[in-house]
Motif scaffolding. Structure first.
Motif, PDB file in Angstrom:
ATOM      1  N   VAL A 180       0.842  -1.190   0.000  1.00 14.33           N
ATOM      2  CA  VAL A 180       0.000   0.000   0.000  1.00 14.33           C
ATOM      3  C   VAL A 180       0.878   1.241   0.000  1.00 14.33           C
ATOM      4  N   MET A 181       0.494   2.247  -0.793  1.00 13.13           N
ATOM      5  CA  MET A 181       1.140   3.549  -0.758  1.00 13.13           C
ATOM      6  C   MET A 181       0.064   4.628  -0.801  1.00 13.13           C
ATOM      7  N   ILE A 182       0.458   5.852  -0.489  1.00 14.39           N
ATOM      8  CA  ILE A 182      -0.454   6.996  -0.499  1.00 14.39           C
ATOM      9  C   ILE A 182       0.135   8.074  -1.397  1.00 14.39           C
ATOM     10  N   ALA A 183      -0.705   8.754  -2.171  1.00 15.63           N
ATOM     11  CA  ALA A 183      -0.294   9.912  -2.969  1.00 15.63           C
ATOM     12  C   ALA A 183      -1.126  11.107  -2.522  1.00 15.63           C
ATOM     13  N   THR A 184      -0.459  12.198  -2.140  1.00 17.82           N
ATOM     14  CA  THR A 184      -1.173  13.341  -1.577  1.00 17.82           C
ATOM     15  C   THR A 184      -0.383  14.628  -1.790  1.00 17.82           C
ATOM     16  N   SER A 185      -0.841  15.686  -1.166  1.00 19.74           N
ATOM     17  CA  SER A 185      -0.240  17.025  -1.261  1.00 19.74           C
ATOM     18  C   SER A 185       0.670  17.284  -0.058  1.00 19.74           C
ATOM     19  N   PRO A 186       1.423  18.401  -0.048  1.00 19.54           N
ATOM     20  CA  PRO A 186       2.203  18.747   1.151  1.00 19.54           C
ATOM     21  C   PRO A 186       1.338  18.872   2.403  1.00 19.54           C
ATOM     22  N   SER A 187       0.169  19.507   2.289  1.00 22.55           N
ATOM     23  CA  SER A 187      -0.729  19.588   3.443  1.00 22.55           C
ATOM     24  C   SER A 187      -1.201  18.207   3.862  1.00 22.55           C
ATOM     25  N   ASN A 195      -1.565  12.320  12.240  1.00 23.95           N
ATOM     26  CA  ASN A 195      -2.811  11.613  12.587  1.00 23.95           C
ATOM     27  C   ASN A 195      -2.841  10.135  12.225  1.00 23.95           C
ATOM     28  N   CYS A 196      -1.733   9.582  11.764  1.00 24.46           N
ATOM     29  CA  CYS A 196      -1.767   8.187  11.297  1.00 24.46           C
ATOM     30  C   CYS A 196      -1.607   7.175  12.420  1.00 24.46           C
ATOM     31  N   GLY A 197      -1.464   7.642  13.637  1.00 19.65           N
ATOM     32  CA  GLY A 197      -1.385   6.724  14.771  1.00 19.65           C
ATOM     33  C   GLY A 197      -0.176   5.814  14.698  1.00 19.65           C
ATOM     34  N   GLU A 198      -0.417   4.507  14.829  1.00 16.53           N
ATOM     35  CA  GLU A 198       0.680   3.548  14.828  1.00 16.53           C
ATOM     36  C   GLU A 198       1.138   3.169  13.424  1.00 16.53           C
ATOM     37  N   LEU A 199       0.463   3.662  12.399  1.00 17.10           N
ATOM     38  CA  LEU A 199       0.868   3.365  11.031  1.00 17.10           C
ATOM     39  C   LEU A 199       2.219   4.019  10.743  1.00 17.10           C
ATOM     40  N   LYS A 200       3.138   3.250  10.200  1.00 12.77           N
ATOM     41  CA  LYS A 200       4.467   3.771   9.891  1.00 12.77           C
ATOM     42  C   LYS A 200       4.489   4.273   8.453  1.00 12.77           C
ATOM     43  N   VAL A 201       4.820   5.537   8.278  1.00 17.62           N
ATOM     44  CA  VAL A 201       4.806   6.157   6.956  1.00 17.62           C
ATOM     45  C   VAL A 201       6.166   6.780   6.666  1.00 17.62           C
ATOM     46  N   GLU A 202       6.470   6.912   5.382  1.00 16.21           N
ATOM     47  CA  GLU A 202       7.735   7.526   4.969  1.00 16.21           C
ATOM     48  C   GLU A 202       7.476   8.435   3.775  1.00 16.21           C
ATOM     49  N   LYS A 203       7.956   9.648   3.846  1.00 15.41           N
ATOM     50  CA  LYS A 203       7.699  10.660   2.821  1.00 15.41           C
ATOM     51  C   LYS A 203       8.684  10.551   1.663  1.00 15.41           C
ATOM     52  N   VAL A 221       4.594   2.568   4.922  1.00 14.10           N
ATOM     53  CA  VAL A 221       3.747   2.956   3.799  1.00 14.10           C
ATOM     54  C   VAL A 221       4.395   4.169   3.128  1.00 14.10           C
ATOM     55  N   PRO A 222       4.858   4.046   1.870  1.00 14.90           N
ATOM     56  CA  PRO A 222       5.418   5.215   1.184  1.00 14.90           C
ATOM     57  C   PRO A 222       4.326   6.252   0.923  1.00 14.90           C
ATOM     58  N   VAL A 223       4.650   7.511   1.148  1.00 16.02           N
ATOM     59  CA  VAL A 223       3.724   8.607   0.875  1.00 16.02           C
ATOM     60  C   VAL A 223       4.383   9.507  -0.167  1.00 16.02           C
ATOM     61  N   LEU A 224       3.830   9.527  -1.378  1.00 15.95           N
ATOM     62  CA  LEU A 224       4.356  10.352  -2.458  1.00 15.95           C
ATOM     63  C   LEU A 224       3.700  11.727  -2.386  1.00 15.95           C
ATOM     64  N   VAL A 225       4.504  12.761  -2.176  1.00 16.88           N
ATOM     65  CA  VAL A 225       4.008  14.122  -1.980  1.00 16.88           C
ATOM     66  C   VAL A 225       4.359  14.956  -3.205  1.00 16.88           C
ATOM     67  N   THR A 226       3.337  15.533  -3.837  1.00 15.50           N
ATOM     68  CA  THR A 226       3.545  16.400  -4.997  1.00 15.50           C
ATOM     69  C   THR A 226       2.663  17.641  -4.858  1.00 15.50           C
ATOM     70  N   GLY A 227       2.926  18.641  -5.687  1.00 11.57           N
ATOM     71  CA  GLY A 227       2.079  19.832  -5.727  1.00 11.57           C
ATOM     72  C   GLY A 227       2.390  20.835  -4.638  1.00 11.57           C
ATOM     73  N   LYS A 228       1.410  21.683  -4.355  1.00 10.33           N
ATOM     74  CA  LYS A 228       1.553  22.753  -3.367  1.00 10.33           C
ATOM     75  C   LYS A 228       0.329  22.781  -2.462  1.00 10.33           C
ATOM     76  N   ASP A 229       0.547  23.159  -1.213  1.00  5.47           N
ATOM     77  CA  ASP A 229      -0.534  23.316  -0.236  1.00  5.47           C
ATOM     78  C   ASP A 229      -1.427  22.066  -0.229  1.00  5.47           C
ATOM     79  N   LYS A 230      -2.728  22.219  -0.546  1.00  4.53           N
ATOM     80  CA  LYS A 230      -3.656  21.088  -0.550  1.00  4.53           C
ATOM     81  C   LYS A 230      -3.911  20.535  -1.945  1.00  4.53           C
ATOM     82  N   GLU A 231      -3.071  20.901  -2.913  1.00  4.83           N
ATOM     83  CA  GLU A 231      -3.293  20.487  -4.293  1.00  4.83           C
ATOM     84  C   GLU A 231      -2.152  19.613  -4.784  1.00  4.83           C
ATOM     85  N   PRO A 232      -2.317  18.284  -4.785  1.00  2.00           N
ATOM     86  CA  PRO A 232      -1.284  17.428  -5.376  1.00  2.00           C
ATOM     87  C   PRO A 232      -1.208  17.657  -6.884  1.00  2.00           C
TER      88      PRO A 232
END
Length: 323
Positions: A180-187, A195-203, A221-232
């Motif tokens: 599992v991975m996550i793709a999101t914005s800087p925010s 807020n991810c609790g015990e979930l281990k994440v890496e940016k 869980v890899p977290v791919l961060v792109t974009g600016k503010d709340k806009e990936p």
């Protein structure tokens, strides 16, 4: 609470009766000249009644397909029960047509290197995991296409606030091999980290994502961060996935699929039509309306029918057509 196990089963093969009505041989021949994968799955040829493969993608993004079942009047859910599978499953004239629809989704998962999952889907379906559930397709994915057992689960979120971190998808037993991975914005990253609790994440960002391990390393869980503010930035995210050799993606979020289409990034739409009439406002693309003079077009690649109650269409998206 113990780790979750994934569900697998053998789908009812007698139910899979999709009779071909049309095939765009010119486009299919174009795919055969330079396919993403050299082989077509035997089950696809047997039950979809034609070879299925996809073109090799460009260097800028994976080839992206999506699957959805719609009512005869174009709705993806009933007003009194918004669970999408009911449009297929509650076709009381043709229960087997719903089985075919679910099999087509599993077929697309079998071809895919990654599945795009909307965070809202996780909230609405607390048990969902988007692996290849059909035993035969899962085996063929590994033996014929040479893929690992499961496509990467890519959770897409604008700002992370809609991700349920206690969802089953984050708690699958490591031996099951689901990544599992996550793709999101800087925010989104800021929210996830807090807020991810015990979930281990890496940016990771677009410069470092090449270092992310999508084949193992179940501890993080890899977290791919792109974009600016709340806009990936969708295009940067897709380029990163392509550079990691994810050649084919399947989008299972109706909202994100509409966003991909709005950006001209959706390549194919597998739309199955269940001949029920739902009415109401549950329409794909509702928040991404297109203009009368500026909209995506489609061309049929293939059309099939199940009994008298389901149509199965494969559509190629065409962009930039002007009057």
């Amino acid at each position: 609470m113990g780790k979750a196990k994934l569900d697998f089963f053998e789908m009812s093969k007698p139910a899979l009766r999709i009779e071909p009505l049309f095939a765009n041989e010119e486009f299919l021949e174009e795919i055969r000249r330079d396919p993403a994968y050299p082989e077509s799955l035997p089950s696809a040829e047997k039950y979809y009644k034609m070879p299925v493969n996809f073109p090799r993608p460009s260097d800028s993004k994976p080839y992206i397909v999506s699957s959805i079942v719609l009512s005869a009047d174009g709705k993806m859910a009933f007003a009194d029960n918004p669970e999408g599978p009911l449009i297929a499953g509650n076709n009381f004239l043709d229960r087997d047509g719903g089985t075919c629809d679910f099999w087509v989704l599993n077929m697309l998962r079998a071809y895919s290197d990654g599945i795009l999952i909307g965070a809202n889907t996780l909230r609405n379906e607390p048990l969902v995991t988007c692996q290849v559930m059909d035993i035969d397709l899962n085996r063929e994915r590994r033996e014929v296409l040479g893929k690992k057992q499961h496509p990467v689960q890519i959770i897409v979120s604008l700002d992370g606030t809609d991700i349920p971190f206690d969802h089953r998808i984050f708690n699958v037993d490591e031996g099951e091999g689901l990544k599992v991975m996550i793709a999101t914005s800087p925010s989104g990253w800021d929210y996830i980290k807090a807020n991810c609790g015990e979930l281990k994440v890496e940016k990771y960002d677009k410069e470092t994502f090449s270092e992310a391990n999508l084949n193992g390393d179940f501890e993080q869980v890899p977290v791919l961060v792109t974009g600016k503010d709340k806009e990936p930035e969708m295009l940067d995210m897709l380029r990163c996935l392509r550079e990691k050799e994810l050649l084919v993606l399947c989008s299972e979020s109706p909202t994100y699929t509409a966003a991909l289409m709005a950006k001209g990034c959706l390549d194919e739409y597998f739309i199955d039509y269940s001949l029920v009439y739902a009415g109401g406002a549950f329409t794909p693309g509702k928040i991404f309306p297109q203009g009368a003079q500026d909209h995506a077009h489609g061309e049929f690649i293939s059309v099939g029918i199940h009994d008298k109650n389901f149509l199965f269409t494969r559509q190629k998206l065409v962009y930039g057509i002007k009057e």
